[in-house]
Scaffold this motif. Structure first.
Motif, mmCIF file in Angstrom:
data_model
loop_
_atom_site.group_PDB
_atom_site.id
_atom_site.type_symbol
_atom_site.label_atom_id
_atom_site.label_comp_id
_atom_site.label_asym_id
_atom_site.label_seq_id
_atom_site.Cartn_x
_atom_site.Cartn_y
_atom_site.Cartn_z
ATOM 1 N N TRP A 1 0.965 -1.184 0.063
ATOM 2 C CA TRP A 1 0.020 -0.029 0.122
ATOM 3 C C TRP A 1 0.678 1.345 -0.078
ATOM 4 C CZ3 TRP A 1 -4.836 -0.265 -1.067
ATOM 5 C CH2 TRP A 1 -5.872 0.800 -1.062
ATOM 6 N N PRO A 2 0.703 2.103 -0.773
ATOM 7 C CA PRO A 2 1.376 3.326 -0.961
ATOM 8 C C PRO A 2 1.493 4.227 0.429
ATOM 9 C CG PRO A 2 -0.750 3.835 -1.960
ATOM 10 C CD PRO A 2 -0.682 2.526 -1.620
ATOM 11 N N ILE A 3 2.778 4.889 0.483
ATOM 12 C CA ILE A 3 3.134 5.672 1.845
ATOM 13 C C ILE A 3 3.031 7.011 1.387
ATOM 14 C CG2 ILE A 3 4.809 6.056 3.601
ATOM 15 C CD1 ILE A 3 5.635 3.191 3.269
ATOM 16 N N TRP A 4 2.385 7.883 1.994
ATOM 17 C CA TRP A 4 2.559 9.437 1.600
ATOM 18 C C TRP A 4 2.859 10.325 2.819
ATOM 19 C CZ3 TRP A 4 -1.772 6.551 2.050
ATOM 20 C CH2 TRP A 4 -2.937 6.866 2.740
ATOM 21 N N PHE A 5 3.365 11.540 2.686
ATOM 22 C CA PHE A 5 3.587 12.338 3.551
ATOM 23 C C PHE A 5 3.742 13.732 2.858
ATOM 24 C CE2 PHE A 5 7.471 10.336 2.757
ATOM 25 C CZ PHE A 5 8.440 11.603 2.328
ATOM 26 N N GLY A 6 3.467 14.899 3.759
ATOM 27 C CA GLY A 6 3.646 16.374 3.290
ATOM 28 C C GLY A 6 2.125 17.001 3.125
ATOM 29 N N GLU A 7 1.105 16.330 3.262
ATOM 30 C CA GLU A 7 0.040 16.843 3.202
ATOM 31 C C GLU A 7 -0.378 17.724 4.369
ATOM 32 O OE1 GLU A 7 -0.992 13.372 5.742
ATOM 33 O OE2 GLU A 7 0.249 13.664 3.970
ATOM 34 N N GLN A 8 0.194 17.366 5.525
ATOM 35 C CA GLN A 8 -0.065 18.116 6.740
ATOM 36 C C GLN A 8 0.524 19.654 6.361
ATOM 37 O OE1 GLN A 8 1.303 16.820 10.737
ATOM 38 N NE2 GLN A 8 2.227 18.625 10.928
ATOM 39 N N GLU A 9 1.551 19.762 6.035
ATOM 40 C CA GLU A 9 2.399 21.060 5.910
ATOM 41 C C GLU A 9 1.555 21.619 4.768
ATOM 42 O OE1 GLU A 9 6.563 23.034 5.316
ATOM 43 O OE2 GLU A 9 6.401 21.183 6.337
ATOM 44 N N PHE A 10 1.245 20.978 3.607
ATOM 45 C CA PHE A 10 0.687 21.695 2.298
ATOM 46 C C PHE A 10 -0.905 22.311 2.941
ATOM 47 C CE2 PHE A 10 -2.881 21.155 -0.899
ATOM 48 C CZ PHE A 10 -2.048 21.761 -1.843
ATOM 49 N N PHE A 11 -1.526 21.799 3.879
ATOM 50 C CA PHE A 11 -2.808 22.018 4.085
ATOM 51 C C PHE A 11 -2.650 22.954 5.473
ATOM 52 C CE2 PHE A 11 -7.179 22.011 5.658
ATOM 53 C CZ PHE A 11 -7.921 22.039 4.618
ATOM 54 N N THR A 12 -1.853 23.018 6.391
ATOM 55 C CA THR A 12 -1.856 23.643 7.457
ATOM 56 C C THR A 12 -0.771 24.695 7.780
ATOM 57 O OG1 THR A 12 -0.844 22.103 8.900
ATOM 58 C CG2 THR A 12 -3.246 21.838 8.607
ATOM 59 N N GLY A 13 0.261 24.281 6.970
ATOM 60 C CA GLY A 13 1.394 25.078 7.047
ATOM 61 C C GLY A 13 2.460 24.351 8.259
ATOM 62 N N ARG A 14 1.939 23.369 9.120
ATOM 63 C CA ARG A 14 2.651 22.999 10.172
ATOM 64 C C ARG A 14 3.892 22.021 9.680
ATOM 65 N NH1 ARG A 14 -0.735 21.248 15.360
ATOM 66 N NH2 ARG A 14 1.390 20.937 15.871
ATOM 67 N N ARG A 15 4.824 22.074 10.240
ATOM 68 C CA ARG A 15 6.102 21.035 9.825
ATOM 69 C C ARG A 15 5.627 19.707 10.254
ATOM 70 N NH1 ARG A 15 11.659 24.392 10.529
ATOM 71 N NH2 ARG A 15 11.254 26.054 9.211
ATOM 72 N N LEU B 1 -8.598 17.724 5.030
ATOM 73 C CA LEU B 1 -9.012 17.831 6.521
ATOM 74 C C LEU B 1 -8.901 16.808 7.176
ATOM 75 C CD1 LEU B 1 -11.793 20.363 6.037
ATOM 76 C CD2 LEU B 1 -9.840 20.849 7.268
ATOM 77 N N VAL B 2 -9.103 15.584 6.589
ATOM 78 C CA VAL B 2 -9.307 14.145 7.555
ATOM 79 C C VAL B 2 -7.903 13.618 7.746
ATOM 80 C CG1 VAL B 2 -10.153 11.793 7.278
ATOM 81 C CG2 VAL B 2 -11.804 13.719 6.516
ATOM 82 N N ALA B 3 -7.125 13.720 6.534
ATOM 83 C CA ALA B 3 -5.790 13.285 6.636
ATOM 84 C C ALA B 3 -4.999 14.130 7.836
ATOM 85 C CB ALA B 3 -5.252 13.291 5.240
ATOM 86 N N CYS B 4 -5.159 15.566 7.592
ATOM 87 C CA CYS B 4 -4.301 16.358 8.514
ATOM 88 C C CYS B 4 -4.796 16.169 10.032
ATOM 89 C CB CYS B 4 -4.452 17.823 8.086
ATOM 90 S SG CYS B 4 -3.615 18.085 6.362
ATOM 91 N N ALA B 5 -6.052 15.983 10.136
ATOM 92 C CA ALA B 5 -6.474 15.832 11.364
ATOM 93 C C ALA B 5 -6.029 14.728 12.108
ATOM 94 C CB ALA B 5 -8.204 15.644 11.491
#
Length: 343
Positions: free
Chosen positions: A260-274, A312-316
């Motif tokens: 299953w793919p692994i992904w990251f970076g969406e938190q910073e894209f949407f919220t600006g948080r590192r 929103l769901v992914a970042c939450a």
């Protein structure tokens, strides 16, 4: 004789190449080894229902065992394979012509099937590391076990996509196949699931402006893809390989993108948080790197409601300490306890 691995390698001879082979191939396989053989047989591109338990049992009685005493090449690019090799212990590396690691093969993985089943020269060289133990399913034995059902049921390009193979031999159109692999895995990620074809094509074209390269990048082992102390300007999707998730210099967990793919970076894209964790490759990995700017430029082509809702769901989930991964056929979220202290 007991169940120790070495007890099943009696009656063997040491060749000049450093490989010890048994004189008799009519032997009993331990349960976990038989399971690896069976799994390999069912993953090969034979027609539906072609592989039977009877065929697997025949192969179990006909396979040869290979023990690698010193690291050596088992397959050479451009040569023909003797058959299909299955790793039962140790590791092998798929290498490019320049010696770069394309993939790390671990117990349960197999190789040599392209040459054996599609009647082509080996598309890459494979080096087995010291202490690796293999099963060899020879061409003639496979033919005897499978009979007329040995004919493959898919084309070479489709098989490359199914197995997520990185071609270095010109056997397939690399860029086209990598785009297919990328699109299949991006569709599994919530934020891209509902993107229509035009938007997805636009995004993949932006990721790979060179039409001859494709959107998937090879990442060497032990490479840091992100640091918890640094900002990101991209979302990374790992389509193949194994990575470590690290928090405060401790390995929190290991994730396998082969299922299953692994992904990251969406938190910073949407919220600006590192990012709150670091990601380091354990094996060679294949990755799709998507710049924030390319997503922003393409959002109007996607379903904006679904795009924002999924983000929103992914970042939450991420902000609350959860990490997405795949177990069986269900997507679950977990943040295991630290298990290893980095030095």
């Amino acid at each position: 004789m007991g169940n120790s691995p070495s007890s099943s390698y009696n009656s063997s001879t040491l060749s000049k190449s450093g490989v010890r082979r048994p004189k008799s191939v009519n032997h009993y396989l331990q349960d976990h080894v038989y399971s690896m053989l069976r799994q390999c047989m069912y993953q090969l591109p034979f027609p539906p229902n072609a592989v039977t338990e009877n065929a697997v049992q025949k192969m179990a009685m006909a396979v040869e065992r290979v023990e690698v005493i010193e690291s050596q090449f088992v397959l050479l690019k451009g040569a023909r394979s003797k058959g299909i090799y299955i790793i039962i212990e140790g590791e092998a590396q798929v290498l490019s012509s320049h010696g770069d690691i394309i993939a790390n093969l671990l117990p349960g993985d197999f190789f040599g099937e392209l040459s054996t089943l599609f009647f082509i020269p080996c598309t890459a060289s494979v080096q087995a590391l010291e202490g690796t133990r293999l099963l060899l399913v020879k061409n003639d034995k496979l033919r005897q076990a499978m009979g007329e059902e040995r004919v493959v049921s898919v084309g070479l390009e489709d098989y490359f996509v199914r197995r997520k193979y990185f071609d270095t031999n010109g056997s397939v159109h690399q860029a086209t196949n990598l785009a297919k692999i990328a699109k299949i895995d991006l569709r599994k990620i919530p934020m891209f699931t509902k993107w229509h074809e035009g938007a997805m094509k636009y995004l993949l074209d932006a990721v790979s402006p060179d039409s001859e390269v494709g959107p998937v990048t090879l990442v060497p082992p032990k490479t840091f893809l992100c640091h918890e102390t640094e900002g990101l300007d991209e979302i990374t999707v790992i389509t193949k390989g194994i990575v470590s998730v690290i928090h405060e210099k401790k390995v929190v967990t290991e994730l396998d993108a082969n299922y299953w793919p692994i992904w990251f970076g969406e938190q910073e894209f949407f919220t600006g948080r590192r990012a709150t964790v670091s990601i380091q490759t354990i094996t060679a990995c294949q990755a799709v790197v998507i710049k924030f700017a390319d997503i922003e430029a393409d959002k109007s082509k996607a379903s904006l409601f679904h795009f924002n809702l999924c983000l929103l769901v992914a970042c939450a989930l991420t902000l609350n300490g959860y990490w997405p991964h795949k177990v069986g056929n269900q997507s679950t979220f977990a943040f295991p306890k630290a298990k290893t202290e980095l030095t």
